[in-house]
Design a protein around this motif. Structure first.
Motif, PDB file in Angstrom:
ATOM      1  N   VAL A   1       1.428  13.925  -2.913  1.00 40.36           N
ATOM      2  CA  VAL A   1       0.231  13.548  -3.484  1.00 40.36           C
ATOM      3  C   VAL A   1       0.056  12.084  -3.154  1.00 40.36           C
ATOM      4  N   VAL A   2      -0.919  11.931  -2.345  1.00 42.83           N
ATOM      5  CA  VAL A   2      -1.107  10.425  -1.664  1.00 42.83           C
ATOM      6  C   VAL A   2      -2.473   9.460  -2.449  1.00 42.83           C
ATOM      7  N   GLU A   3      -1.881   8.264  -2.636  1.00 38.32           N
ATOM      8  CA  GLU A   3      -2.774   7.431  -3.068  1.00 38.32           C
ATOM      9  C   GLU A   3      -3.158   6.714  -1.864  1.00 38.32           C
ATOM     10  N   VAL A   4      -4.410   6.407  -1.581  1.00 36.60           N
ATOM     11  CA  VAL A   4      -4.977   5.424  -0.471  1.00 36.60           C
ATOM     12  C   VAL A   4      -5.553   4.335  -0.951  1.00 36.60           C
ATOM     13  N   LYS A   5      -5.176   3.167  -0.802  1.00 43.98           N
ATOM     14  CA  LYS A   5      -5.619   1.868  -0.935  1.00 43.98           C
ATOM     15  C   LYS A   5      -6.169   1.085   0.282  1.00 43.98           C
ATOM     16  N   THR A   6      -7.335   0.781   0.475  1.00 45.11           N
ATOM     17  CA  THR A   6      -8.206   0.255   1.390  1.00 45.11           C
ATOM     18  C   THR A   6      -8.804  -1.299   1.130  1.00 45.11           C
ATOM     19  N   ARG A   7      -8.643  -2.131   1.966  1.00 44.30           N
ATOM     20  CA  ARG A   7      -8.919  -3.468   1.870  1.00 44.30           C
ATOM     21  C   ARG A   7      -9.549  -3.976   3.254  1.00 44.30           C
ATOM     22  N   SER A   8     -10.405  -4.776   3.335  1.00 45.27           N
ATOM     23  CA  SER A   8     -11.084  -5.481   4.298  1.00 45.27           C
ATOM     24  C   SER A   8     -10.455  -6.538   4.732  1.00 45.27           C
ATOM     25  N   SER A   9      -9.557  -7.311   3.691  1.00 47.10           N
ATOM     26  CA  SER A   9      -8.731  -8.576   3.919  1.00 47.10           C
ATOM     27  C   SER A   9      -7.492  -8.573   2.946  1.00 47.10           C
ATOM     28  N   LEU A  10      -6.736  -9.744   2.927  1.00 46.28           N
ATOM     29  CA  LEU A  10      -5.710  -9.951   1.963  1.00 46.28           C
ATOM     30  C   LEU A  10      -6.133 -10.715   1.033  1.00 46.28           C
ATOM     31  N   ASP A  11      -7.349 -11.247   1.004  1.00 46.39           N
ATOM     32  CA  ASP A  11      -7.820 -12.246  -0.008  1.00 46.39           C
ATOM     33  C   ASP A  11      -7.529 -12.140  -1.461  1.00 46.39           C
ATOM     34  N   PHE A  12      -7.605 -10.783  -1.719  1.00 46.66           N
ATOM     35  CA  PHE A  12      -7.230 -10.304  -3.200  1.00 46.66           C
ATOM     36  C   PHE A  12      -5.771  -9.489  -3.137  1.00 46.66           C
ATOM     37  N   GLY A  13      -4.956  -9.848  -2.353  1.00 46.13           N
ATOM     38  CA  GLY A  13      -3.653  -9.265  -2.235  1.00 46.13           C
ATOM     39  C   GLY A  13      -3.398  -8.270  -1.307  1.00 46.13           C
ATOM     40  N   HIS A  14      -2.236  -7.591  -1.073  1.00 41.33           N
ATOM     41  CA  HIS A  14      -1.816  -6.639  -0.276  1.00 41.33           C
ATOM     42  C   HIS A  14      -2.414  -5.197  -1.100  1.00 41.33           C
ATOM     43  N   PRO A  15      -3.023  -4.296  -0.402  1.00 42.68           N
ATOM     44  CA  PRO A  15      -3.499  -2.936  -0.928  1.00 42.68           C
ATOM     45  C   PRO A  15      -2.389  -2.366  -1.831  1.00 42.68           C
ATOM     46  N   PHE A  16      -1.444  -2.320  -1.346  1.00 39.36           N
ATOM     47  CA  PHE A  16      -0.096  -1.638  -2.442  1.00 39.36           C
ATOM     48  C   PHE A  16      -0.132  -2.437  -3.682  1.00 39.36           C
ATOM     49  N   GLU A  17      -0.576  -3.671  -3.817  1.00 40.85           N
ATOM     50  CA  GLU A  17      -0.376  -4.415  -4.993  1.00 40.85           C
ATOM     51  C   GLU A  17      -1.538  -3.656  -6.108  1.00 40.85           C
ATOM     52  N   ALA A  18      -2.362  -3.071  -5.732  1.00 42.49           N
ATOM     53  CA  ALA A  18      -3.339  -2.317  -6.493  1.00 42.49           C
ATOM     54  C   ALA A  18      -2.868  -0.990  -7.143  1.00 42.49           C
ATOM     55  N   VAL A  19      -1.470  -0.819  -6.586  1.00 41.86           N
ATOM     56  CA  VAL A  19      -1.092   0.523  -7.136  1.00 41.86           C
ATOM     57  C   VAL A  19       0.042   0.032  -8.374  1.00 41.86           C
ATOM     58  N   SER A  20      -0.529  -0.211  -9.684  1.00 46.16           N
ATOM     59  CA  SER A  20       0.170  -0.952 -10.879  1.00 46.16           C
ATOM     60  C   SER A  20       0.870   0.242 -11.607  1.00 46.16           C
ATOM     61  N   SER A  21       1.779   0.042 -12.619  1.00 46.15           N
ATOM     62  CA  SER A  21       2.519   1.028 -13.068  1.00 46.15           C
ATOM     63  C   SER A  21       1.473   1.848 -13.814  1.00 46.15           C
ATOM     64  N   ALA A  22       0.520   1.336 -14.423  1.00 47.87           N
ATOM     65  CA  ALA A  22      -0.579   2.502 -14.992  1.00 47.87           C
ATOM     66  C   ALA A  22      -0.898   3.301 -14.021  1.00 47.87           C
ATOM     67  N   LYS A  23      -1.397   2.918 -12.920  1.00 45.15           N
ATOM     68  CA  LYS A  23      -1.812   3.780 -12.025  1.00 45.15           C
ATOM     69  C   LYS A  23      -0.925   4.834 -11.165  1.00 45.15           C
ATOM     70  N   LEU A  24       0.368   4.259 -11.095  1.00 47.45           N
ATOM     71  CA  LEU A  24       1.445   5.054 -10.744  1.00 47.45           C
ATOM     72  C   LEU A  24       1.810   6.430 -11.920  1.00 47.45           C
ATOM     73  N   THR A  25       1.754   5.972 -13.369  1.00 47.50           N
ATOM     74  CA  THR A  25       1.830   7.003 -14.139  1.00 47.50           C
ATOM     75  C   THR A  25       0.705   8.017 -14.145  1.00 47.50           C
ATOM     76  N   ARG A  26      -0.676   7.458 -13.845  1.00 46.59           N
ATOM     77  CA  ARG A  26      -1.713   8.420 -13.610  1.00 46.59           C
ATOM     78  C   ARG A  26      -1.321   9.529 -12.535  1.00 46.59           C
ATOM     79  N   LEU A  27      -0.881   8.859 -11.408  1.00 44.13           N
ATOM     80  CA  LEU A  27      -0.783   9.768 -10.207  1.00 44.13           C
ATOM     81  C   LEU A  27       0.127  10.710 -10.695  1.00 44.13           C
ATOM     82  N   TYR A  28       1.201  10.498 -11.172  1.00 45.40           N
ATOM     83  CA  TYR A  28       2.428  11.513 -11.751  1.00 45.40           C
ATOM     84  C   TYR A  28       1.747  12.618 -12.615  1.00 45.40           C
TER      85      TYR A  28
END
Length: 124
Positions: free
Chosen positions: A50-77
């Motif tokens: 199961v693949v979560e894809v995070k896309t950004r056009s810049s690092l202005d709001f952090g690295h895309p992986f930073e958007a995979v929070s613990s809550a998001k990870l729980t939801r992915l499982y």
């Protein structure tokens, strides 16, 4: 279509191409159920991924992986378990991965820098 939606779809296409080039078989895109949506479902050999894809056009709001929070990870499982219940013949061993796609500059314009794609296996 909104620019963020175009960015997200472009990122998912690039992630699918990247995974396919790495030997994965994409078996489903944007699978939805009551709990949410899985961006990509793939096979890595005998393992369902199961693949979560995070896309950004810049690092202005952090690295895309930073958007995979613990809550998001729980939801992915939870989503992975829901997918497995909906596809009992297809689901055996599985894991959750994340793919980061950074599209610097205007991704729609020609001559923009190449995307930077990173793949984390077995997150969580």
């Amino acid at each position: 279509m909104k620019a963020k939606d175009v960015l997200g779809r472009t990122g998912e296409e690039l992630a699918a191409d990247h995974l396919t080039a790495a030997g994965y078989a994409i078996i489903e895109r944007n699978w939805r159920c009551r709990q949410g949506e899985i961006d990509l479902v793939a096979r890595d050999g005998a393992t369902l991924v199961v693949v979560e894809v995070k896309t950004r056009s810049s690092l202005d709001f952090g690295h895309p992986f930073e958007a995979v929070s613990s809550a998001k990870l729980t939801r992915l499982y939870l989503l992975a378990a829901a997918w497995a219940r909906a596809h009992p013949a297809a689901a055996h061993d599985w894991r959750v991965d994340a793919v980061s796609v950074l599209l610097p500059g205007s991704f729609a314009s020609s001559g923009s820098p190449d995307p930077v794609i990173e793949h984390l296996k077995g997150i969580g």
